[in-house]
Design an enzyme around this catalytic site. Structure first.
Site, PDB file in Angstrom:
ATOM      1  N   ASP A   1      24.181 -41.668  13.662  1.00 20.06           N
ATOM      2  CA  ASP A   1      25.387 -41.484  12.855  1.00 20.06           C
ATOM      3  C   ASP A   1      25.217 -40.202  12.042  1.00 20.06           C
ATOM      4  OD1 ASP A   1      23.883 -42.101  10.587  1.00 20.06           O
ATOM      5  OD2 ASP A   1      25.080 -43.840   9.990  1.00 20.06           O
TER       6      ASP A   1
ATOM      7  N   CYS B   1      20.046 -43.629  12.042  1.00 21.25           N
ATOM      8  CA  CYS B   1      21.079 -43.588  11.006  1.00 21.25           C
ATOM      9  C   CYS B   1      20.373 -43.222   9.709  1.00 21.25           C
ATOM     10  CB  CYS B   1      21.866 -44.902  10.928  1.00 21.25           C
ATOM     11  SG  CYS B   1      20.966 -46.340  10.318  1.00 21.25           S
ATOM     12  N   GLY B   2      21.041 -43.382   8.576  1.00 13.34           N
ATOM     13  CA  GLY B   2      20.430 -42.950   7.326  1.00 13.34           C
ATOM     14  C   GLY B   2      19.098 -43.624   7.066  1.00 13.34           C
ATOM     15  N   THR B   3      19.091 -44.944   7.189  1.00 12.98           N
ATOM     16  CA  THR B   3      17.858 -45.705   6.977  1.00 12.98           C
ATOM     17  C   THR B   3      17.222 -46.183   8.274  1.00 12.98           C
ATOM     18  OG1 THR B   3      19.137 -47.736   6.857  1.00 12.98           O
ATOM     19  CG2 THR B   3      18.669 -46.608   4.758  1.00 12.98           C
TER      20      THR B   3
ATOM     21  N   GLY C   1      20.777 -50.228   9.637  1.00 16.02           N
ATOM     22  CA  GLY C   1      22.052 -50.690  10.196  1.00 16.02           C
ATOM     23  C   GLY C   1      22.111 -50.537  11.698  1.00 16.02           C
TER      24      GLY C   1
ATOM     25  N   HIS D   1       3.167 -54.743  22.191  1.00 10.20           N
ATOM     26  CA  HIS D   1       3.379 -56.180  21.991  1.00 10.20           C
ATOM     27  C   HIS D   1       4.814 -56.621  22.264  1.00 10.20           C
ATOM     28  CE1 HIS D   1      -0.349 -56.944  19.209  1.00 10.20           C
ATOM     29  NE2 HIS D   1      -0.654 -56.242  20.288  1.00 10.20           N
TER      30      HIS D   1
ATOM     31  N   HIS E   1       2.305 -62.003  25.245  1.00  5.43           N
ATOM     32  CA  HIS E   1       3.414 -61.151  24.796  1.00  5.43           C
ATOM     33  C   HIS E   1       4.637 -61.346  25.699  1.00  5.43           C
ATOM     34  CE1 HIS E   1       0.918 -59.507  21.788  1.00  5.43           C
ATOM     35  NE2 HIS E   1       0.107 -58.888  22.623  1.00  5.43           N
TER      36      HIS E   1
HETATM   37  C1  RB5 Z   1      25.813 -44.374   6.278  1.00  2.63           C
HETATM   38  O1  RB5 Z   1      26.154 -43.877   5.035  1.00  2.63           O
HETATM   39  C2  RB5 Z   1      24.609 -45.293   6.154  1.00  2.63           C
HETATM   40  O2  RB5 Z   1      25.008 -46.528   5.654  1.00  2.63           O
HETATM   41  C3  RB5 Z   1      23.932 -45.453   7.503  1.00  2.63           C
HETATM   42  O3  RB5 Z   1      23.515 -44.208   7.951  1.00  2.63           O
HETATM   43  C4  RB5 Z   1      22.711 -46.346   7.525  1.00  2.63           C
HETATM   44  O4  RB5 Z   1      21.796 -45.976   6.555  1.00  2.63           O
HETATM   45  C5  RB5 Z   1      22.983 -47.795   7.526  1.00  2.63           C
HETATM   46  O5  RB5 Z   1      22.086 -48.627   7.674  1.00  2.63           O
END
Ligand code: RB5
Length: 151
Positions: free
Chosen positions: A8, A65-67, A70, A98, A134
């Site tokens: 994203d 994605c950012g983290t 998601g 595993h 496994h």
């Molecule tokens: C987008 O702003 C952010 O929510 C997405 O990149 C991610 O971190 C979601 O888990």
């Protein structure tokens, strides 16, 4: 190896950095987007990458994605996908040995390009152990795809 990759808007720059690492490794990369800072919904990207994996068009996928949270949650909703969110090399290796993870997730707002590159190298280089225990556990994960709340 054929790899599908997508991010994203929170990880477009990390995606470009990871693609350079994959090119160095000789991988054939299918980038499903996104390609700029305009906001997109990470489940849509997860779906595109995972469709490449479940169809066999790609052997493995990388979702960003950012983290990484998601998009990994979204990817793991798709039957046949075992997506591992990895922030370190040890986890990346274990997710292959595993868990036979077929999709790697990382966060563009979590990892620097250097550590992410090392994670990708380890994840690409590591094979599933194939051990009976496994395989049994992965079979149980697959069975959970049919889980229904007892009445
Ligand atoms: C987008 O702003 C952010 O929510 C997405 O990149 C991610 O971190 C979601 O888990």
């Amino acid at each position: 190896m054929k790899i599908a990759i997508g991010s994203d808007h929170g990880a477009v720059e990390l995606k470009d950095a990871v693609k350079k690492v994959l090119a160095e490794l000789g991988a054939e990369v299918n980038d499903v987007g996104t390609f700029d800072a305009a906001a997109v919904d990470y489940p849509d990207i997860a779906e595109k990458v995972c469709a490449e994996v479940t169809s066999g068009a790609a052997e493995r996928g990388i979702v960003l994605c950012g983290t990484g949270i998601g998009i990994s949650i979204a990817a793991n909703k798709i039957h046949g996908i075992r997506c591992a969110l990895c922030n370190d090399v040890f986890s990346a290796k274990m997710s292959r040995e595993h868990n036979n993870a077929n999709v790697l997730a990382m966060g563009g707002r979590v990892l620097g390009f250097g550590p992410a590159g090392e994670i990708v190298k380890a994840w690409i280089a590591t094979d599933f152990s194939g051990d009976e225990r496994h395989n049994r556990r992965i079979g149980k994960i697959s069975a959970l795809e049919k889980y229904q709340q007892p009445k």
